[in-house]
Design an enzyme around this catalytic site. Sequence first.
Site, PDB file in Angstrom:
ATOM      1  N   PHE A  31       0.833  -1.210   0.000  1.00 55.18           N
ATOM      2  CA  PHE A  31       0.000   0.000   0.000  1.00 55.18           C
ATOM      3  C   PHE A  31       0.875   1.270   0.000  1.00 55.18           C
ATOM      4  O   PHE A  31       0.870   2.052  -0.962  1.00 55.18           O
ATOM      5  CB  PHE A  31      -0.944  -0.082   1.203  1.00 55.18           C
ATOM      6  CG  PHE A  31      -1.503   1.223   1.679  1.00 55.18           C
ATOM      7  CD1 PHE A  31      -2.103   2.110   0.786  1.00 55.18           C
ATOM      8  CD2 PHE A  31      -1.435   1.575   3.026  1.00 55.18           C
ATOM      9  CE1 PHE A  31      -2.623   3.321   1.229  1.00 55.18           C
ATOM     10  CE2 PHE A  31      -1.954   2.774   3.476  1.00 55.18           C
ATOM     11  CZ  PHE A  31      -2.534   3.658   2.576  1.00 55.18           C
ATOM     12  N   ASN A  55       8.328  -9.607  -1.968  1.00 56.52           N
ATOM     13  CA  ASN A  55       7.977 -11.015  -2.235  1.00 56.52           C
ATOM     14  C   ASN A  55       6.465 -11.205  -2.392  1.00 56.52           C
ATOM     15  O   ASN A  55       5.979 -12.326  -2.423  1.00 56.52           O
ATOM     16  CB  ASN A  55       8.526 -11.936  -1.125  1.00 56.52           C
ATOM     17  CG  ASN A  55       7.786 -11.747   0.184  1.00 56.52           C
ATOM     18  OD1 ASN A  55       7.011 -10.794   0.338  1.00 56.52           O
ATOM     19  ND2 ASN A  55       8.003 -12.629   1.139  1.00 56.52           N
ATOM     20  N   PHE A  80       4.025 -10.839  -0.368  1.00 61.50           N
ATOM     21  CA  PHE A  80       3.319 -11.512   0.736  1.00 61.50           C
ATOM     22  C   PHE A  80       1.974 -10.835   0.994  1.00 61.50           C
ATOM     23  O   PHE A  80       0.930 -11.488   1.047  1.00 61.50           O
ATOM     24  CB  PHE A  80       4.205 -11.509   1.995  1.00 61.50           C
ATOM     25  CG  PHE A  80       3.550 -12.147   3.192  1.00 61.50           C
ATOM     26  CD1 PHE A  80       3.254 -13.496   3.194  1.00 61.50           C
ATOM     27  CD2 PHE A  80       3.231 -11.395   4.323  1.00 61.50           C
ATOM     28  CE1 PHE A  80       2.635 -14.096   4.296  1.00 61.50           C
ATOM     29  CE2 PHE A  80       2.630 -11.978   5.434  1.00 61.50           C
ATOM     30  CZ  PHE A  80       2.327 -13.334   5.421  1.00 61.50           C
ATOM     31  N   THR A  81       1.983  -9.532   1.177  1.00 55.72           N
ATOM     32  CA  THR A  81       0.712  -8.785   1.269  1.00 55.72           C
ATOM     33  C   THR A  81       0.602  -7.750   0.160  1.00 55.72           C
ATOM     34  O   THR A  81      -0.462  -7.157  -0.024  1.00 55.72           O
ATOM     35  CB  THR A  81       0.595  -8.049   2.629  1.00 55.72           C
ATOM     36  OG1 THR A  81       1.806  -7.309   2.853  1.00 55.72           O
ATOM     37  CG2 THR A  81       0.366  -9.009   3.777  1.00 55.72           C
ATOM     38  N   TYR A  87       5.058  -8.344  15.851  1.00 47.93           N
ATOM     39  CA  TYR A  87       5.172  -7.098  15.080  1.00 47.93           C
ATOM     40  C   TYR A  87       5.814  -6.010  15.936  1.00 47.93           C
ATOM     41  O   TYR A  87       6.810  -5.395  15.542  1.00 47.93           O
ATOM     42  CB  TYR A  87       3.782  -6.680  14.619  1.00 47.93           C
ATOM     43  CG  TYR A  87       3.725  -5.439  13.752  1.00 47.93           C
ATOM     44  CD1 TYR A  87       4.186  -5.455  12.436  1.00 47.93           C
ATOM     45  CD2 TYR A  87       3.178  -4.249  14.234  1.00 47.93           C
ATOM     46  CE1 TYR A  87       4.112  -4.320  11.623  1.00 47.93           C
ATOM     47  CE2 TYR A  87       3.097  -3.116  13.435  1.00 47.93           C
ATOM     48  CZ  TYR A  87       3.557  -3.153  12.131  1.00 47.93           C
ATOM     49  OH  TYR A  87       3.472  -2.025  11.331  1.00 47.93           O
ATOM     50  N   HIS A  91      -5.421  -3.047   0.258  1.00 49.26           N
ATOM     51  CA  HIS A  91      -6.014  -4.281  -0.265  1.00 49.26           C
ATOM     52  C   HIS A  91      -7.419  -4.446   0.331  1.00 49.26           C
ATOM     53  O   HIS A  91      -7.618  -4.197   1.517  1.00 49.26           O
ATOM     54  CB  HIS A  91      -5.118  -5.467   0.124  1.00 49.26           C
ATOM     55  CG  HIS A  91      -5.426  -6.691  -0.661  1.00 49.26           C
ATOM     56  ND1 HIS A  91      -6.500  -7.501  -0.371  1.00 49.26           N
ATOM     57  CD2 HIS A  91      -4.826  -7.216  -1.756  1.00 49.26           C
ATOM     58  CE1 HIS A  91      -6.539  -8.486  -1.239  1.00 49.26           C
ATOM     59  NE2 HIS A  91      -5.534  -8.339  -2.096  1.00 49.26           N
TER      60      HIS A  91
END
Length: 328
Positions: A16, A37, A39-40, A148, A184
């Site tokens: 994003f 990669n 991933f998100t 995180y 997303h």
Amino acid sequence: MNRMAKKCLITGGAGFIGSHLARRLLSSGCEVTVLDNLFTGSKANIYDMLDNPRFTFLMHDVTQPFWGQFDEIYNLACPASPIHYQRNPVETIKVSFLGMMNTLELALKTRARVFHTSTSEVYGDPEVHPQPEKYWGHVNTIGPRSCYDEGKRAAESLCADYTRQYGMDIRMIRIFNTYGPAMHPHDGRVVSNFIVQALKGKDITLYGDGNQSRSFQYVDDLLDAIESYMCLPEEKVRAFFSAHGMDFPVLNIGNPAEFTIRELAAMTLELIPGTGSKLVYHPLPKDDPKRRRPDITMAKELLGWEPRVTLDRGLPKTIDYFRELLSR
Ligand code: NAD
Ligand code: UDP
């Protein structure tokens, strides 16, 4: 700002914020390499840049070392939404720590300037409100968010230690909840969840009683801050933080206007009327911070920056984006 021919690497640049940053750097004349990669992130976020001769995409995992000669390295790679970073927590803490380590090693060898995106999550469930940069935070080291939070805190330590040990030029920001187009639809964060739910006529999922608060920043304001910060000469940055008794440059970047999650739900429904969506209550996730608001005094002073896009102007732009996306 004209930054002709600067070579920039963005880890996590297909996500994003990273994809917006890539576009911003291209438009100011930089050469941009995105390393991701997916991933998100997604290729859809960067399709429009693929034909640009100043843009390169590298499919790579930041936990593995990478190489290249860049003037500036922006480290964004890391899943940022609680549902995604808790999906594979061991991977999350690895990405945060090893991704930072690999970024810093490359920058050390090539003398690149580093920009790191840390997070308001380093303050945990804060006991000081609003949160200034000098607040050390209140984090559960073994809770579901710690992969995180502690990953990002360890990345901060690495940045501070590489600066002190090697005299590198590293600039860091702690981003507070940021939203906007290119999120997303299944990202899982509150702004995208509420908008997508309302547009689909589904119920709006409030976690807890909805009285917890967040401060929502529109992505363009964040980009303005990043650009101003990275354009400052190293001596000016060092002198500013040293005058504030800090030996490492870190700034809170966020919008200090604070809203409860219930207020956000009400605003979203007002902007997307007649969908029949109702509020439904789900349990509050463990360790969910109760209040969050940035103290941006330092950023105002150093960058002459403050956010310009209020929530009632940023939400409609984000709604337009999701409306168009869902209509495809
Ligand atoms: P995002 O999930 O959209 O972007 C993260 C990107 O990192 C994705 O493109 C993903 O594919 C990539 N990535 C993840 N693991 C990777 C790996 N091992 N190797 C290479 N790439 C990998 O999230 P975002 O909101 O754009 O966040 C970007 C950065 O900003 C993150 O570091 C996040 O922690 C930080 N941040 C964001 C917010 C926010 O509100 N959006 C708040 C605080 C901090
Ligand atoms: N939240 C919610 N409903 C949702 C998603 C999130 O009520 O569908 C709440 C969540 O519990 C938190 C706030 O909204 O209190 C912000 O959540 P988000 O995941 O966007 O970011 P973070 O918790 O990391 O600030």
